[in-house]
Motif scaffolding. Structure first.
Motif, PDB file in Angstrom:
ATOM      1  N   LYS A  89       0.817  -1.216   0.000  1.00 28.83           N
ATOM      2  CA  LYS A  89       0.000   0.000   0.000  1.00 28.83           C
ATOM      3  C   LYS A  89       0.857   1.275   0.000  1.00 28.83           C
ATOM      4  O   LYS A  89       0.493   2.289  -0.572  1.00 28.83           O
ATOM      5  CB  LYS A  89      -0.912   0.011   1.232  1.00 28.83           C
ATOM      6  CG  LYS A  89      -2.125  -0.928   1.113  1.00 28.83           C
ATOM      7  CD  LYS A  89      -3.282  -0.181   0.471  1.00 28.83           C
ATOM      8  CE  LYS A  89      -4.635  -0.834   0.528  1.00 28.83           C
ATOM      9  NZ  LYS A  89      -5.040  -1.576   1.666  1.00 28.83           N
ATOM     10  N   PRO A  94      -1.171   5.134  -7.466  1.00 31.57           N
ATOM     11  CA  PRO A  94      -2.536   4.810  -7.913  1.00 31.57           C
ATOM     12  C   PRO A  94      -2.611   4.216  -9.329  1.00 31.57           C
ATOM     13  O   PRO A  94      -3.420   3.330  -9.584  1.00 31.57           O
ATOM     14  CB  PRO A  94      -3.261   6.162  -7.851  1.00 31.57           C
ATOM     15  CG  PRO A  94      -2.502   6.944  -6.829  1.00 31.57           C
ATOM     16  CD  PRO A  94      -1.074   6.503  -6.928  1.00 31.57           C
ATOM     17  N   ASP A 116      -4.975  -8.507  -0.723  1.00 26.68           N
ATOM     18  CA  ASP A 116      -5.410  -7.115  -0.650  1.00 26.68           C
ATOM     19  C   ASP A 116      -6.105  -6.717  -1.945  1.00 26.68           C
ATOM     20  O   ASP A 116      -5.697  -7.151  -3.029  1.00 26.68           O
ATOM     21  CB  ASP A 116      -4.187  -6.211  -0.415  1.00 26.68           C
ATOM     22  CG  ASP A 116      -4.600  -4.813  -0.011  1.00 26.68           C
ATOM     23  OD1 ASP A 116      -4.862  -3.997  -0.914  1.00 26.68           O
ATOM     24  OD2 ASP A 116      -4.682  -4.535   1.192  1.00 26.68           O
ATOM     25  N   ARG A 118      -5.928  -4.101  -3.490  1.00 28.37           N
ATOM     26  CA  ARG A 118      -5.106  -3.251  -4.371  1.00 28.37           C
ATOM     27  C   ARG A 118      -4.365  -4.080  -5.439  1.00 28.37           C
ATOM     28  O   ARG A 118      -3.883  -3.550  -6.437  1.00 28.37           O
ATOM     29  CB  ARG A 118      -4.098  -2.456  -3.514  1.00 28.37           C
ATOM     30  CG  ARG A 118      -3.168  -1.527  -4.302  1.00 28.37           C
ATOM     31  CD  ARG A 118      -3.945  -0.500  -5.101  1.00 28.37           C
ATOM     32  NE  ARG A 118      -3.107   0.278  -6.012  1.00 28.37           N
ATOM     33  CZ  ARG A 118      -2.787  -0.099  -7.236  1.00 28.37           C
ATOM     34  NH1 ARG A 118      -3.200  -1.263  -7.716  1.00 28.37           N
ATOM     35  NH2 ARG A 118      -2.052   0.674  -8.001  1.00 28.37           N
ATOM     36  N   ASN A 120      -3.781  -6.020  -8.596  1.00 30.90           N
ATOM     37  CA  ASN A 120      -4.473  -6.103  -9.892  1.00 30.90           C
ATOM     38  C   ASN A 120      -4.413  -7.498 -10.499  1.00 30.90           C
ATOM     39  O   ASN A 120      -5.363  -7.967 -11.105  1.00 30.90           O
ATOM     40  CB  ASN A 120      -3.856  -5.123 -10.899  1.00 30.90           C
ATOM     41  CG  ASN A 120      -3.848  -3.699 -10.389  1.00 30.90           C
ATOM     42  OD1 ASN A 120      -2.809  -3.205  -9.971  1.00 30.90           O
ATOM     43  ND2 ASN A 120      -5.005  -3.049 -10.393  1.00 30.90           N
TER      44      ASN A 120
END
Length: 361
Positions: A89, A94, A116, A118, A120
Motif C-alpha cells: 500500500k 494509484p 489485498d 489493491r 491487480n
C-alpha cells in the motif's frame, strides 16, 4: 520503457522472481529494479544486492525504511511485483499495476489470508487453487503455474554433477535432501535420526531463511550446523544458498514437513517423506486449535503422494523403503503434480509477463 520493481519482502522470495526478471529482460522494454524492507540486520539485504548485481538488476536501498519508501515513490514504477502484501500500500502509486506472485504453496492458511484489493493481478500456481480463490470471490486471478519451478527446465545437464562434486558427496551413496519449514518444524525431532541416516546416505540440509535470520528460530541453524560438523556425509547449505531448485536435481528422496518443497519436488517424480512430528510452542501445545487454524488442514489431509511419519524413529525405515521402491508412489505423484501445479513447461514466468503486458495496454 516500463519500470518494474520487485519488492522482495524476504530473501527467500527471490527465486520466485528470478524467472520473471529474466523473462522481462529477454523481451526488452523494461527497466528492472529490486528492493527489500530495511531491517536491523543487513544480512539478507547484502545477499540480495549481490544476487541483483549478477542479474544486472538495480538494487534500491536506503539508510532507513521511510527513506526507502520515499525513494520508491519517487521512482514511480509502472509495475510493482510482490510476494506478500507487506508494504504494498505504501509503495504502489494509484496508476501502477500491482502483481502478486505468492511466495509459497505449502500447507499454511496465509495463502488465502495474505491478500489485498489493491492487487491487480494474482498469479496462481494450479487450476485447483484458481477454483478455490474464485469461490472466495477473487477476480484478479491469472493461471500461470509456479514461476520458481521454471528454472528446473533450464538447469544444464552437468550442473547436478558439479553440485555433487562441490558438496563432496559420496558417489556410492544415495542422497537425502532435508528441507524443513521453520514453524511448525520437524528439525528438533529429526536431527538425531539424521545422525543415524548419515552412516548410509549423503544428507543435504536446506533450511528456511528464518532458521538463520530470525532470533526465535536461529537455534535451528545452530542444531544443523553442529550436525554437519560432526558428520562428513551431512552438508548444511549456507544462508547465501537461497535457491533450493538445483538441489532437487541431486536428491534421490526429499524429507520435509509443511514446506512448499513437497509440492515443488513433484516434477522430479521421486519419493517424498512428510514428517508430521512437530515441536510446538507452549501456547500451541496448550491451545492446539490455534495451531491447527494456522494450517490448511484439508490440503494437508489430501497429501497422499508422500510417506507420512509421526514417530521420528520411523524415518529410517521409510527412507530405506522409499529408495528401494522409488516407483511405488509414481502414479500418485503424477496425479498430484497435475493437481497442485499447472503445466510443467517452464513457462510460468512467460504467462505472468503476458498478463502484465495485457494489463499495461
Amino acid at each position: 520503457v516500463k519500470k518494474v520493481l520487485f519488492e522482495t519482502h524476504h530473501l527467500y522470495y527471490w527465486p520466485n522472481f528470478v524467472p520473471i526478471v529474466e523473462e522481462l529482460k529477454n523481451r526488452g522494454g523494461y527497466t528492472v529494479h529490486a528492493s527489500m524492507p530495511r531491517r536491523s540486520s543487513d544480512v539478507q539485504q547484502t545477499i540480495l544486492s549481490q544476487a541483483c548485481s549478477e542479474l544486472d538488476v538495480v538494487f534500491v536501498a536506503a539508510d532507513s525504511e521511510p527513506d526507502r519508501i520515499e525513494k520508491i515513490i519517487r521512482e514511480a514504477y509502472d509495475v510493482v511485483m510482490v510476494g506478500n502484501v507487506g508494504q504494498l500500500k505504501q509503495i504502489v502509486l494509484p496508476d501502477a499495476l500491482a502483481v502478486m506472485v505468492y511466495h509459497g504453496i505449502g500447507l499454511k492458511q496465509s495463502y488465502y489470508r495474505d491478500i489485498d484489493d489493491r492487487i491487480n493481478i494474482r498469479a496462481v500456481e494450479s487450476m485447483e487453487r484458481l477454483h478455490e480463490l474464485k469461490e472466495q470471490g477473487h477476480t484478479n486471478l491469472v493461471l500461470t503455474g509456479f514461476t520458481k519451478l521454471d528454472k528446473l527446465y533450464t538447469i544444464s545437464e552437468n550442473e547436478p554433477e558439479q553440485l555433487k562434486q562441490k558438496l563432496n558427496l559420496n558417489r556410492n551413496k544415495k542422497t537425502i535432501l532435508y528441507a524443513p519449514s521453520f514453524y511448525p518444524t520437524s528439525i528438533e525431532k529429526l536431527c538425531p535420526q539424521l545422525s543415524v541416516l548419515s552412516a548410509d546416505y549423503n544428507i543435504v540440509i536446506k533450511l528456511h531463511g528464518f532458521s538463520w535470520e530470525q532470533k526465535r528460530y536461529r537455534y535451528q541453524s545452530g542444531l544443523c550446523s553442529e550436525l554437519a560438523e560432526k558428520h562428513d556425509s551431512i552438508q548444511l547449505l549456507p544462508n547465501e544458498t537461497f535457491d533450493i531448485l538445483p538441489y532437487y536435481k541431486i536428491a534421490d528422496v526429499l524429507i520435509s514437513d509443511i514446506s512448499s518443497t513437497m509440492f515443488e519436488f513433484l516434477p522430479l517424480n521421486r519419493p517424498i517423506i512428510q514428517a508430521e512430528c512437530f515441536s510446538l510452542r507452549l501456547k500451541h501445545r496448550i491451545f492446539r486449535r490455534r495451531f491447527w487454524r494456522k494450517l490448511d488442514v484439508e490440503r494437508m489431509q489430501n497429501v497422499d503422494f508422500a510417506y507420512k511419519i509421526v514417530d521420528p524413529a520411523d524415518v529410517i525405515g521409510r527412507v530405506q523403503f522409499a529408495l528401494e521402491y522409488p516407483d511405488e508412489m509414481e502414479s500418485l505423484r503424477q496425479t498430484a503434480h497435475n493437481q497442485y501445479l499447472y503445466k510443467p513447461d517452464g513457462m510460468a514466468s512467460a504467462r505472468v509477463v503476458d498478463a502484465i503486458e495485457e494489463n499495461l495496454k
